[in-house]
Design a protein around this motif. Structure first.
Motif, PDB file in Angstrom:
ATOM      1  N   GLU A 170       0.811  -1.217   0.000  1.00 43.11           N
ATOM      2  CA  GLU A 170       0.000   0.000   0.000  1.00 43.11           C
ATOM      3  C   GLU A 170       0.846   1.269   0.000  1.00 43.11           C
ATOM      4  O   GLU A 170       0.567   2.198  -0.769  1.00 43.11           O
ATOM      5  N   PRO A 171       1.888   1.372   0.842  1.00 46.43           N
ATOM      6  CA  PRO A 171       2.733   2.571   0.763  1.00 46.43           C
ATOM      7  C   PRO A 171       3.384   2.755  -0.606  1.00 46.43           C
ATOM      8  O   PRO A 171       3.490   3.884  -1.099  1.00 46.43           O
ATOM      9  N   LEU A 172       3.796   1.655  -1.232  1.00 42.10           N
ATOM     10  CA  LEU A 172       4.424   1.762  -2.547  1.00 42.10           C
ATOM     11  C   LEU A 172       3.416   2.214  -3.601  1.00 42.10           C
ATOM     12  O   LEU A 172       3.736   3.007  -4.490  1.00 42.10           O
ATOM     13  N   LEU A 173       2.193   1.721  -3.505  1.00 43.99           N
ATOM     14  CA  LEU A 173       1.160   2.117  -4.460  1.00 43.99           C
ATOM     15  C   LEU A 173       0.735   3.573  -4.265  1.00 43.99           C
ATOM     16  O   LEU A 173       0.329   4.243  -5.219  1.00 43.99           O
ATOM     17  N   GLN A 174       0.830   4.070  -3.035  1.00 43.65           N
ATOM     18  CA  GLN A 174       0.374   5.428  -2.747  1.00 43.65           C
ATOM     19  C   GLN A 174       1.476   6.478  -2.869  1.00 43.65           C
ATOM     20  O   GLN A 174       1.201   7.677  -2.774  1.00 43.65           O
ATOM     21  N   ALA A 177       5.822   8.891  -6.463  1.00 44.34           N
ATOM     22  CA  ALA A 177       6.687   8.335  -7.507  1.00 44.34           C
ATOM     23  C   ALA A 177       7.564   7.264  -6.878  1.00 44.34           C
ATOM     24  O   ALA A 177       7.880   7.324  -5.684  1.00 44.34           O
ATOM     25  N   LEU A 178       7.938   6.284  -7.687  1.00 46.41           N
ATOM     26  CA  LEU A 178       8.871   5.249  -7.260  1.00 46.41           C
ATOM     27  C   LEU A 178      10.135   5.359  -8.099  1.00 46.41           C
ATOM     28  O   LEU A 178      10.080   5.704  -9.282  1.00 46.41           O
ATOM     29  N   LEU A 185      15.573  -3.809 -11.993  1.00 47.04           N
ATOM     30  CA  LEU A 185      14.749  -3.649 -10.797  1.00 47.04           C
ATOM     31  C   LEU A 185      13.370  -3.113 -11.167  1.00 47.04           C
ATOM     32  O   LEU A 185      12.354  -3.546 -10.607  1.00 47.04           O
ATOM     33  N   ARG A 186      13.321  -2.181 -12.107  1.00 45.60           N
ATOM     34  CA  ARG A 186      12.029  -1.640 -12.544  1.00 45.60           C
ATOM     35  C   ARG A 186      11.136  -2.757 -13.084  1.00 45.60           C
ATOM     36  O   ARG A 186       9.942  -2.825 -12.772  1.00 45.60           O
ATOM     37  N   ASN A 187      11.706  -3.635 -13.888  1.00 45.54           N
ATOM     38  CA  ASN A 187      10.926  -4.746 -14.440  1.00 45.54           C
ATOM     39  C   ASN A 187      10.391  -5.651 -13.334  1.00 45.54           C
ATOM     40  O   ASN A 187       9.251  -6.127 -13.402  1.00 45.54           O
ATOM     41  N   LYS A 188      11.220  -5.890 -12.322  1.00 42.62           N
ATOM     42  CA  LYS A 188      10.791  -6.736 -11.207  1.00 42.62           C
ATOM     43  C   LYS A 188       9.656  -6.063 -10.437  1.00 42.62           C
ATOM     44  O   LYS A 188       8.676  -6.715 -10.051  1.00 42.62           O
ATOM     45  N   MET A 189       9.768  -4.764 -10.222  1.00 42.71           N
ATOM     46  CA  MET A 189       8.726  -4.028  -9.510  1.00 42.71           C
ATOM     47  C   MET A 189       7.419  -4.039 -10.300  1.00 42.71           C
ATOM     48  O   MET A 189       6.334  -4.217  -9.739  1.00 42.71           O
ATOM     49  N   LYS A 190       7.520  -3.871 -11.613  1.00 40.24           N
ATOM     50  CA  LYS A 190       6.323  -3.890 -12.460  1.00 40.24           C
ATOM     51  C   LYS A 190       5.645  -5.256 -12.426  1.00 40.24           C
ATOM     52  O   LYS A 190       4.418  -5.351 -12.504  1.00 40.24           O
ATOM     53  N   PHE A 192       5.167  -7.036 -10.003  1.00 36.20           N
ATOM     54  CA  PHE A 192       4.332  -7.111  -8.802  1.00 36.20           C
ATOM     55  C   PHE A 192       3.195  -6.092  -8.839  1.00 36.20           C
ATOM     56  O   PHE A 192       2.553  -5.833  -7.822  1.00 36.20           O
ATOM     57  N   GLY A 193       2.959  -5.500 -10.005  1.00 40.09           N
ATOM     58  CA  GLY A 193       1.823  -4.597 -10.156  1.00 40.09           C
ATOM     59  C   GLY A 193       2.099  -3.154  -9.792  1.00 40.09           C
ATOM     60  O   GLY A 193       1.165  -2.346  -9.712  1.00 40.09           O
ATOM     61  N   LEU A 194       3.364  -2.785  -9.573  1.00 38.86           N
ATOM     62  CA  LEU A 194       3.698  -1.402  -9.249  1.00 38.86           C
ATOM     63  C   LEU A 194       3.877  -0.598 -10.534  1.00 38.86           C
ATOM     64  O   LEU A 194       4.238  -1.141 -11.578  1.00 38.86           O
TER      65      LEU A 194
END
Length: 393
Positions: A170-174, A177-178, A185-190, A192-194
């Motif tokens: 929730e903190p990451l979604l809210q 910007a990330l 790392l960006r691909n890995k984060m994406k 997970f739906g970020l």
């Protein structure tokens, strides 16, 4: 611009290199933007004085009374705001996240008294930083940006049924910007739906990390620096080093950690103890000296979100060898070094090849690449643009 930094990891008296890159990035901000005011919030991250254990709970209690708060001015426009808080296992009351948020709130309030309300909160790492950032952002109506540093992302304890646990999701979604330090790392984060993820590689102080001008040793010196933990692959590096056919080669390994003794025993069992020098934990100046003196740098990690030590070595004009473990694939090109697979056989082949050809690399070209892609000035422009965009929204 006022920037309030919340680093999940930060150096302390008992752990002087814990999250030191967070301190270094804050210093780069301050040096490149003297008109900005920057505050770093600390609460005893990784500090033995504030780790609450069942076997010794009195010492942290005494420390908490002894150090109610402390503000330290590092530069004219950079200060540390320290409000201590207990830390314990995340399995009980989420590691005292409520108390840690309370401590950060007090630090933020003192920053506001000194300099006014921050324009942006810059958070480093999802736990506990993003949780703190979300709470203070909502309470004080300040946008917050989260830079992801977990390697691998996220740590296994934050995954349940293939998804990121709600505690940090929730903190990451809210977040406004990330930031990912690499495309990997960006691909890995994406995955997970970020979303809303910006790639900003970590910066290096290329004024500090620079060639020495000293003559190189006649001996081939391989340097590796990192925590003595499984992630860093020191066991693979030792095995690979034992397979080298060259003579007159020294492997110098810097860093401390839980696996140090077992790695030293492994070196003995492989019969390479006489050729391996264990440097222990190193200060920043000692890291610089070692990098300036080595023939090439070797990173044997099993996974990395970036690989800052590679860039530090490159800034010193040194070629590098790295496993393909995430971030390094975006750093190491043919004109700066070699990449190998993260296994013992491939690493041994890479070491063998580098021992033959490290002198063929151009130190000036390697340093130029580090300056053009990873210097503080280059990173600062990207950060400033992102912060202004977030504030404008």
């Amino acid at each position: 611009m006022n920037v309030f930094i919340i680093p999940s990891w930060y150096p302390s008296t008992s752990n002087p290199i814990y999250g030191i890159f967070n301190q270094e990035q804050a210093e780069i901000l301050a040096n490149n933007r003297p008109d900005w005011t920057i505050g770093i919030s600390t609460w005893g991250q990784g500090d033995e004085r504030f780790l609450l254990r069942a076997l010794d709970w009195r010492s942290p209690l005494k420390a908490l009374k002894k150090y109610p708060f402390e503000d330290i001015q590092l530069k004219d426009n950079l200060g540390v705001y320290f409000t201590p808080a207990f830390t314990w296992t995340r399995r009980f009351k989420k590691g005292n996240i409520t108390g840690i948020i309370r401590a950060n709130r007090k630090s933020l309030e003192r920053f506001i008294v000194d300099h006014g309300k921050p324009d942006v909160i810059s958070v480093h790492a999802a736990y506990p930083g993003a949780i703190i950032g979300k709470a203070l952002s909502q309470e004080f109506n300040i946008p917050f940006v989260v830079t992801a540093h977990m390697s691998p992302f996220p740590f296994a304890e934050f995954i349940k049924n293939g998804e990121i646990k709600r505690l940090i999701r929730e903190p990451l979604l809210q977040a406004d910007a990330l930031i990912a330090t690499s495309q990997s790392l960006r691909n890995k984060m994406k995955s997970f739906g970020l979303s809303n993820i910006h790639v900003l590689p970590n910066p290096v102080d290329t004024n500090y990390f620079s060639p020495s001008g000293r003559s190189a040793s006649s001996k081939t010196i391989i340097l590796s620096i990192g925590r003595m933990e499984d992630q860093k692959g020191i066991d693979m590096l030792l095995w690979a080093f034992s397979k080298l056919s060259h003579n007159d080669i020294e492997l110098r390994i810097g860093g401390g950690g839980t696996q140090l003794r077992s790695y030293q025993k492994l070196a003995m069992s492989l019969g390479i103890s006489d050729s391996v020098t264990w440097l222990g934990s190193l200060s920043k100046s000692e890291v610089l000296s070692e990098m300036q003196s080595c023939s090439f740098f070797a990173l044997a990690s099993r996974h990395e979100t970036f690989g800052i030590v590679l860039v530090e070595a490159m800034a010193c004009g040194k070629p590098v060898l790295s496993t393909k473990c995430g971030g390094p694939e975006e750093i190491v090109a043919e004109n700066v070094g070699l990449l190998c697979e993260p296994n013992e056989e491939s690493l041994a082949q890479g070491l063998e090849e580098m021992c033959f050809k490290w002198q063929e690399f151009d130190p000036q070209q390697i340093r130029k690449i580090a300056e053009n892609k990873y210097s503080g000035a280059v990173w600062m422009k990207q950060v400033e643009e992102l912060f202004k965009d977030v504030i404008g929204k």
